[in-house]
Design an enzyme around this catalytic site. Structure first.
Site, PDB file in Angstrom:
ATOM      1  N   LYS A   1      49.676  42.054  26.966  1.00 49.31           N
ATOM      2  CA  LYS A   1      48.422  42.756  27.261  1.00 49.31           C
ATOM      3  C   LYS A   1      48.228  43.981  26.353  1.00 49.31           C
ATOM      4  O   LYS A   1      49.170  44.445  25.706  1.00 49.31           O
ATOM      5  CB  LYS A   1      48.411  43.154  28.740  1.00 49.31           C
ATOM      6  CG  LYS A   1      48.348  41.962  29.712  1.00 49.31           C
ATOM      7  CD  LYS A   1      48.275  42.470  31.156  1.00 49.31           C
ATOM      8  CE  LYS A   1      48.099  41.338  32.144  1.00 49.31           C
ATOM      9  NZ  LYS A   1      47.988  41.860  33.533  1.00 49.31           N
TER      10      LYS A   1
ATOM     11  N   TYR B   1      39.828  35.333  34.120  1.00 43.34           N
ATOM     12  CA  TYR B   1      40.301  35.856  35.414  1.00 43.34           C
ATOM     13  C   TYR B   1      39.370  35.500  36.569  1.00 43.34           C
ATOM     14  O   TYR B   1      39.372  36.177  37.586  1.00 43.34           O
ATOM     15  CB  TYR B   1      40.475  37.369  35.327  1.00 43.34           C
ATOM     16  CG  TYR B   1      41.835  37.837  34.845  1.00 43.34           C
ATOM     17  CD1 TYR B   1      43.017  37.356  35.421  1.00 43.34           C
ATOM     18  CD2 TYR B   1      41.959  38.793  33.838  1.00 43.34           C
ATOM     19  CE1 TYR B   1      44.270  37.795  35.007  1.00 43.34           C
ATOM     20  CE2 TYR B   1      43.205  39.246  33.410  1.00 43.34           C
ATOM     21  CZ  TYR B   1      44.355  38.747  34.003  1.00 43.34           C
ATOM     22  OH  TYR B   1      45.591  39.195  33.600  1.00 43.34           O
TER      23      TYR B   1
ATOM     24  N   PHE C   1      39.528  44.887  42.055  1.00 45.26           N
ATOM     25  CA  PHE C   1      39.993  45.306  40.728  1.00 45.26           C
ATOM     26  C   PHE C   1      39.460  44.432  39.588  1.00 45.26           C
ATOM     27  O   PHE C   1      39.794  44.649  38.419  1.00 45.26           O
ATOM     28  CB  PHE C   1      41.536  45.351  40.685  1.00 45.26           C
ATOM     29  CG  PHE C   1      42.218  44.045  41.040  1.00 45.26           C
ATOM     30  CD1 PHE C   1      42.392  43.038  40.091  1.00 45.26           C
ATOM     31  CD2 PHE C   1      42.701  43.823  42.330  1.00 45.26           C
ATOM     32  CE1 PHE C   1      43.019  41.846  40.409  1.00 45.26           C
ATOM     33  CE2 PHE C   1      43.334  42.620  42.665  1.00 45.26           C
ATOM     34  CZ  PHE C   1      43.493  41.636  41.691  1.00 45.26           C
TER      35      PHE C   1
ATOM     36  N   ARG D   1      57.621  33.676  35.129  1.00 45.45           N
ATOM     37  CA  ARG D   1      57.306  34.611  36.218  1.00 45.45           C
ATOM     38  C   ARG D   1      58.533  35.461  36.558  1.00 45.45           C
ATOM     39  O   ARG D   1      58.411  36.631  36.884  1.00 45.45           O
ATOM     40  CB  ARG D   1      56.840  33.842  37.467  1.00 45.45           C
ATOM     41  CG  ARG D   1      55.539  33.070  37.317  1.00 45.45           C
ATOM     42  CD  ARG D   1      54.320  33.909  37.099  1.00 45.45           C
ATOM     43  NE  ARG D   1      54.105  34.915  38.115  1.00 45.45           N
ATOM     44  CZ  ARG D   1      52.977  35.619  38.250  1.00 45.45           C
ATOM     45  NH1 ARG D   1      51.947  35.413  37.422  1.00 45.45           N
ATOM     46  NH2 ARG D   1      52.855  36.539  39.169  1.00 45.45           N
TER      47      ARG D   1
ATOM     48  N   THR E   1      54.143  41.997  39.948  1.00 46.11           N
ATOM     49  CA  THR E   1      52.873  42.497  39.413  1.00 46.11           C
ATOM     50  C   THR E   1      52.896  44.020  39.273  1.00 46.11           C
ATOM     51  O   THR E   1      52.446  44.562  38.257  1.00 46.11           O
ATOM     52  CB  THR E   1      51.721  42.086  40.351  1.00 46.11           C
ATOM     53  OG1 THR E   1      51.771  40.664  40.543  1.00 46.11           O
ATOM     54  CG2 THR E   1      50.368  42.479  39.780  1.00 46.11           C
TER      55      THR E   1
ATOM     56  N   ARG F   1      58.214  43.729  33.086  1.00 45.63           N
ATOM     57  CA  ARG F   1      57.335  44.724  33.711  1.00 45.63           C
ATOM     58  C   ARG F   1      58.117  45.960  34.152  1.00 45.63           C
ATOM     59  O   ARG F   1      57.598  47.074  34.100  1.00 45.63           O
ATOM     60  CB  ARG F   1      56.571  44.079  34.866  1.00 45.63           C
ATOM     61  CG  ARG F   1      55.417  43.203  34.351  1.00 45.63           C
ATOM     62  CD  ARG F   1      54.826  42.352  35.431  1.00 45.63           C
ATOM     63  NE  ARG F   1      53.517  41.825  35.066  1.00 45.63           N
ATOM     64  CZ  ARG F   1      52.868  40.912  35.787  1.00 45.63           C
ATOM     65  NH1 ARG F   1      53.400  40.441  36.896  1.00 45.63           N
ATOM     66  NH2 ARG F   1      51.680  40.483  35.394  1.00 45.63           N
TER      67      ARG F   1
ATOM     68  N   ASN G   1      50.336  46.335  33.194  1.00 47.62           N
ATOM     69  CA  ASN G   1      51.679  45.814  33.456  1.00 47.62           C
ATOM     70  C   ASN G   1      52.195  44.901  32.342  1.00 47.62           C
ATOM     71  O   ASN G   1      53.065  44.071  32.556  1.00 47.62           O
ATOM     72  CB  ASN G   1      51.727  45.144  34.834  1.00 47.62           C
ATOM     73  CG  ASN G   1      50.705  44.025  34.963  1.00 47.62           C
ATOM     74  OD1 ASN G   1      50.067  43.628  33.990  1.00 47.62           O
ATOM     75  ND2 ASN G   1      50.567  43.491  36.162  1.00 47.62           N
TER      76      ASN G   1
ATOM     77  N   HIS H   1      50.947  38.903  31.076  1.00 46.38           N
ATOM     78  CA  HIS H   1      50.383  37.914  31.996  1.00 46.38           C
ATOM     79  C   HIS H   1      51.200  36.641  31.886  1.00 46.38           C
ATOM     80  O   HIS H   1      51.666  36.298  30.795  1.00 46.38           O
ATOM     81  CB  HIS H   1      48.924  37.585  31.625  1.00 46.38           C
ATOM     82  CG  HIS H   1      48.414  36.353  32.319  1.00 46.38           C
ATOM     83  ND1 HIS H   1      47.894  36.388  33.594  1.00 46.38           N
ATOM     84  CD2 HIS H   1      48.412  35.040  31.938  1.00 46.38           C
ATOM     85  CE1 HIS H   1      47.584  35.149  33.958  1.00 46.38           C
ATOM     86  NE2 HIS H   1      47.886  34.310  32.979  1.00 46.38           N
TER      87      HIS H   1
ATOM     88  N   GLU I   1      44.889  27.495  31.434  1.00 49.06           N
ATOM     89  CA  GLU I   1      44.953  28.724  30.631  1.00 49.06           C
ATOM     90  C   GLU I   1      45.315  28.421  29.166  1.00 49.06           C
ATOM     91  O   GLU I   1      44.795  29.067  28.251  1.00 49.06           O
ATOM     92  CB  GLU I   1      45.954  29.697  31.257  1.00 49.06           C
ATOM     93  CG  GLU I   1      45.465  30.219  32.611  1.00 49.06           C
ATOM     94  CD  GLU I   1      46.414  31.207  33.273  1.00 49.06           C
ATOM     95  OE1 GLU I   1      47.517  31.461  32.728  1.00 49.06           O
ATOM     96  OE2 GLU I   1      46.062  31.735  34.344  1.00 49.06           O
TER      97      GLU I   1
HETATM   98  N1  UDP Z   1      45.827  43.884  39.216  1.00 51.82           N
HETATM   99  C1  UDP Z   1      45.330  45.158  39.396  1.00 51.82           C
HETATM  100  N2  UDP Z   1      45.385  45.692  40.668  1.00 51.82           N
HETATM  101  C2  UDP Z   1      45.894  45.026  41.741  1.00 51.82           C
HETATM  102  C3  UDP Z   1      46.395  43.719  41.517  1.00 51.82           C
HETATM  103  C4  UDP Z   1      46.347  43.183  40.260  1.00 51.82           C
HETATM  104  O1  UDP Z   1      44.869  45.789  38.473  1.00 51.82           O
HETATM  105  O2  UDP Z   1      45.922  45.562  42.844  1.00 51.82           O
HETATM  106  C5  UDP Z   1      45.769  43.292  37.864  1.00 51.82           C
HETATM  107  C6  UDP Z   1      47.133  43.249  37.203  1.00 51.82           C
HETATM  108  O3  UDP Z   1      46.957  43.554  35.822  1.00 51.82           O
HETATM  109  C7  UDP Z   1      47.569  41.823  37.392  1.00 51.82           C
HETATM  110  C8  UDP Z   1      46.236  41.078  37.300  1.00 51.82           C
HETATM  111  O4  UDP Z   1      45.311  41.951  37.947  1.00 51.82           O
HETATM  112  O5  UDP Z   1      48.493  41.443  36.402  1.00 51.82           O
HETATM  113  C9  UDP Z   1      46.191  39.736  37.964  1.00 51.82           C
HETATM  114  O6  UDP Z   1      46.627  39.870  39.294  1.00 51.82           O
HETATM  115  P1  UDP Z   1      47.649  38.835  39.928  1.00 51.82           P
HETATM  116  O7  UDP Z   1      47.702  39.097  41.395  1.00 51.82           O
HETATM  117  O8  UDP Z   1      47.297  37.460  39.476  1.00 51.82           O
HETATM  118  O9  UDP Z   1      49.056  39.308  39.305  1.00 51.82           O
HETATM  119  P2  UDP Z   1      50.006  38.618  38.221  1.00 51.82           P
HETATM  120  O10 UDP Z   1      49.868  37.131  38.373  1.00 51.82           O
HETATM  121  O11 UDP Z   1      49.555  39.103  36.860  1.00 51.82           O
HETATM  122  O12 UDP Z   1      51.389  39.105  38.552  1.00 51.82           O
HETATM  123 MG    MG Z   2      48.192  35.920  38.460  1.00 52.50          MG
END
Ligand code: UDP
Ligand code: MG
Length: 136
Positions: free
Chosen positions: A12, A52, A60, A88, A94, A105, A115, A118, A129
């Site tokens: 990112k 997204y 968010f 993952r 996250t 992360r 973070n 992705h 994707e």
């Molecule tokens: N995100 C955020 N605030 C939140 C949760 C998620 O800004 O409270 C952002 C964060 O950058 C995250 C992305 O949205 O990586 C996608 O969220 P997801 O729950 O899919 O998390 P990920 O799969 O990236 O761990």
């Molecule tokens: Mg996700």
């Protein structure tokens, strides 16, 4: 039994901006991922909104899409046995504050929004994707 998978990884803007892309790629290759394809690009906000779309009802969503389109990113197809889950795991939670020691992360993430990486969350989403960024 062998279960070779591909998953989509994005480094990112916060990480690319800090020149962490090489170090993050090395973490993946040291963990046995093959980087099948990669490119450094900047996407538009409408493209980020499409990428997204699963999050469009979340509070968010707008900030997230503005952020992902705010600067260059590195998108990669990673390949390995059970690549989706393995990615993952190496990414970590996250929220970097909750991410385990040794994860990307934990090491590089600044905040829950910045973070650093992705990763696809399922084999089906990985296909969608990968196709989003690498439809030939
Ligand atoms: N995100 C955020 N605030 C939140 C949760 C998620 O800004 O409270 C952002 C964060 O950058 C995250 C992305 O949205 O990586 C996608 O969220 P997801 O729950 O899919 O998390 P990920 O799969 O990236 O761990
Ligand atoms: Mg996700």
């Amino acid at each position: 039994m062998s279960n070779l998978e591909q998953t989509l990884s994005i480094i990112k803007p916060d990480a690319v901006e800090r020149n962490l892309d090489r170090e993050i790629k090395e973490i993946f290759t040291h963990k046995g991922f093959n980087i099948v394809k990669e490119k450094k690009i900047q996407i538009t906000k409408p493209e980020a909104e499409q990428f997204y779309k699963v999050h469009e009802t979340k509070p968010f969503y707008n900030d997230l899409c503005a952020y992902l389109s705010s600067g260059p990113i590195v998108v990669m197809i990673l390949e390995k046995e059970n690549a989706v889950l393995a990615n993952r795991e190496i990414m970590g939670a996250t929220n970097p504050k909750e991410a385990k020691e040794g994860t990307i992360r934990k090491k590089f993430g600044i905040s829950i929004d910045k973070n650093s990486v992705h990763g696809s969350d399922s084999v089906d989403n990985a296909k969608i994707e990968i196709n989003f960024f690498f439809k030939d």
